[in-house]
Scaffold this motif. Sequence first.
Motif, PDB file in Angstrom:
ATOM      1  N   ASP A   1      42.546  60.679  25.438  1.00  0.00           N
ATOM      2  CA  ASP A   1      43.161  59.393  25.744  1.00  0.00           C
ATOM      3  C   ASP A   1      42.087  58.308  25.733  1.00  0.00           C
ATOM      4  OD1 ASP A   1      46.044  58.503  27.076  1.00  0.00           O
ATOM      5  OD2 ASP A   1      44.419  57.160  27.634  1.00  0.00           O
ATOM      6  N   GLN A   2      42.512  57.080  25.425  1.00  0.00           N
ATOM      7  CA  GLN A   2      41.573  55.959  25.411  1.00  0.00           C
ATOM      8  C   GLN A   2      41.058  55.611  26.799  1.00  0.00           C
ATOM      9  OE1 GLN A   2      41.896  52.791  22.062  1.00  0.00           O
ATOM     10  NE2 GLN A   2      43.900  52.897  23.022  1.00  0.00           N
ATOM     11  N   GLN A   3      41.867  55.968  27.826  1.00  0.00           N
ATOM     12  CA  GLN A   3      41.489  55.616  29.187  1.00  0.00           C
ATOM     13  C   GLN A   3      41.286  56.871  30.027  1.00  0.00           C
ATOM     14  OE1 GLN A   3      43.701  52.275  30.956  1.00  0.00           O
ATOM     15  NE2 GLN A   3      44.816  52.134  29.024  1.00  0.00           N
ATOM     16  N   SER A   4      40.414  56.760  31.003  1.00  0.00           N
ATOM     17  CA  SER A   4      40.121  57.899  31.871  1.00  0.00           C
ATOM     18  C   SER A   4      41.277  58.149  32.839  1.00  0.00           C
ATOM     19  CB  SER A   4      38.830  57.633  32.650  1.00  0.00           C
ATOM     20  OG  SER A   4      37.746  57.448  31.764  1.00  0.00           O
TER      21      SER A   4
ATOM     22  N   ALA B   1      38.567  58.372  24.707  1.00  0.00           N
ATOM     23  CA  ALA B   1      38.484  58.815  23.320  1.00  0.00           C
ATOM     24  C   ALA B   1      39.520  58.047  22.499  1.00  0.00           C
ATOM     25  CB  ALA B   1      38.738  60.323  23.221  1.00  0.00           C
ATOM     26  N   ARG B   2      39.060  57.398  21.457  1.00  0.00           N
ATOM     27  CA  ARG B   2      39.955  56.579  20.632  1.00  0.00           C
ATOM     28  C   ARG B   2      40.233  57.268  19.299  1.00  0.00           C
ATOM     29  NH1 ARG B   2      36.997  52.373  20.322  1.00  0.00           N
ATOM     30  NH2 ARG B   2      36.232  52.617  18.174  1.00  0.00           N
ATOM     31  N   PHE B   3      41.502  57.341  18.934  1.00  0.00           N
ATOM     32  CA  PHE B   3      41.911  57.905  17.646  1.00  0.00           C
ATOM     33  C   PHE B   3      41.559  56.926  16.534  1.00  0.00           C
ATOM     34  CE2 PHE B   3      45.075  58.256  14.247  1.00  0.00           C
ATOM     35  CZ  PHE B   3      45.021  59.606  13.938  1.00  0.00           C
TER      36      PHE B   3
ATOM     37  N   LEU C   1      37.723  60.881  15.903  1.00  0.00           N
ATOM     38  CA  LEU C   1      37.791  60.147  17.161  1.00  0.00           C
ATOM     39  C   LEU C   1      36.493  59.411  17.422  1.00  0.00           C
ATOM     40  CD1 LEU C   1      39.090  63.203  19.240  1.00  0.00           C
ATOM     41  CD2 LEU C   1      40.543  61.381  18.336  1.00  0.00           C
ATOM     42  N   THR C   2      36.567  58.429  18.306  1.00  0.00           N
ATOM     43  CA  THR C   2      35.374  57.834  18.887  1.00  0.00           C
ATOM     44  C   THR C   2      35.371  58.164  20.366  1.00  0.00           C
ATOM     45  OG1 THR C   2      35.300  56.021  17.281  1.00  0.00           O
ATOM     46  CG2 THR C   2      34.128  55.713  19.356  1.00  0.00           C
TER      47      THR C   2
END
Length: 406
Positions: A39-42, A123-125, A141-142
């Motif tokens: 996910d982009q956010q924790s 983590a960004r797709f 991913l980043t």
Amino acid sequence: MSNASWPTACQVLIVGAGPAGSAAARWLARAGWDVVMVDQQSLGRDKVCGDGLIPDAHHALERLGLLDRVMAKAQRSAHVGCIGPRGGRIDVPGHLAVLPRKTLDEILNLGAQEAGARFIAPARFEAALEDAQGRVRGARLTIDGQAHEIAADWVILATGAVPKALTAAGMCERHTPSGVALRGYVRAPALVDEIKALEVVWCKAVQPGYGWIFPAPDGTFNIGVGVTDSHRDLAGKGKKKDVNLREIFDAFVAQYPNAQRLMAEGELVGELKGAPLRCTLKGARWTRPGLLVSGEAAGSTYSFTGEGIGKAMETGLLAAEAILAHRTDDAKVREAYEQGLRALQPKYDLYERGNRVNRFPWLADLLIWRAKKSPRLLARMSGVLNETSNPGNLVSLKGLTRLFLE
């Protein structure tokens, strides 16, 4: 989790750790599958939402074995208070609760990890990994600012209403949302005994849409406005209508006494936040080889009620069940999943017909007026809430005619 320990492969990679992604992750992990969820956010993220848990959400949480944990922290309620433009009100019974998404999503996420899923954030797709035949085989991913690839037999994209990931995966068919919403939290312990129902208010100030006040835990209230049909679609690239959510919110507060009192006597916690909505199972391709789109990314929110939590979990479970049933048979997994969504589509179409109430608030006045005189109609309205009645029929020509005969 450090760079050295980031996984490079798994059986199912789930992008997005909201209700849809976490539900799919828990279901698959409990079945013994190797699942990575990113996910982009924790953990502990905030999410703009009305936070209402109606019966379909209760059912999905029960299937996941998490209902008791959620209800232990949620604020229970026995009614939805429907308020029309002229101030008429009818309380519709149902099994209801309110829990801020920050808490709900954390319970769902931890439930997935408890079952064995691994979680990575932020983590960004960036893009799908494809083989020579074009089948998705994982994702690029980043993670913490560093590029990383994870190979997977299946990818489930559950990235919500923002279309960036959908577009990157080649799955977006409509870039603009179906609607928009603005919500805030107000702490007002003195009003806890006065506002007990989930209040939904139709008035010209919010047309086409509605305002709400939902009693949340610890003496707080979720207050907001949602506007449907906020964008006009032009060849897949919508144009935003003249919608200023803050002005609409202020007009709602000025027009509805409970909202006015809540904002005057209570303390705003944090700031008002807005978010897009994707509705009616439209706006995105559901599948491509190796990839399934789930939750609000697939348009899992109902346009009439704005309810999306239960349906997001339901689509996540459908994706997981399709993979479990057919494993490596790509065509059968995709067909099973699409068949499950197609089975839901008629209900979404009926809720879109029910959306007429948002466009024409006087219909709410008519329904409330008749429901006060007709136990049968009140039961039908409760059935809409519990998804046992057809909302479209309530506001069809035939349904409106019946209002005067019951």
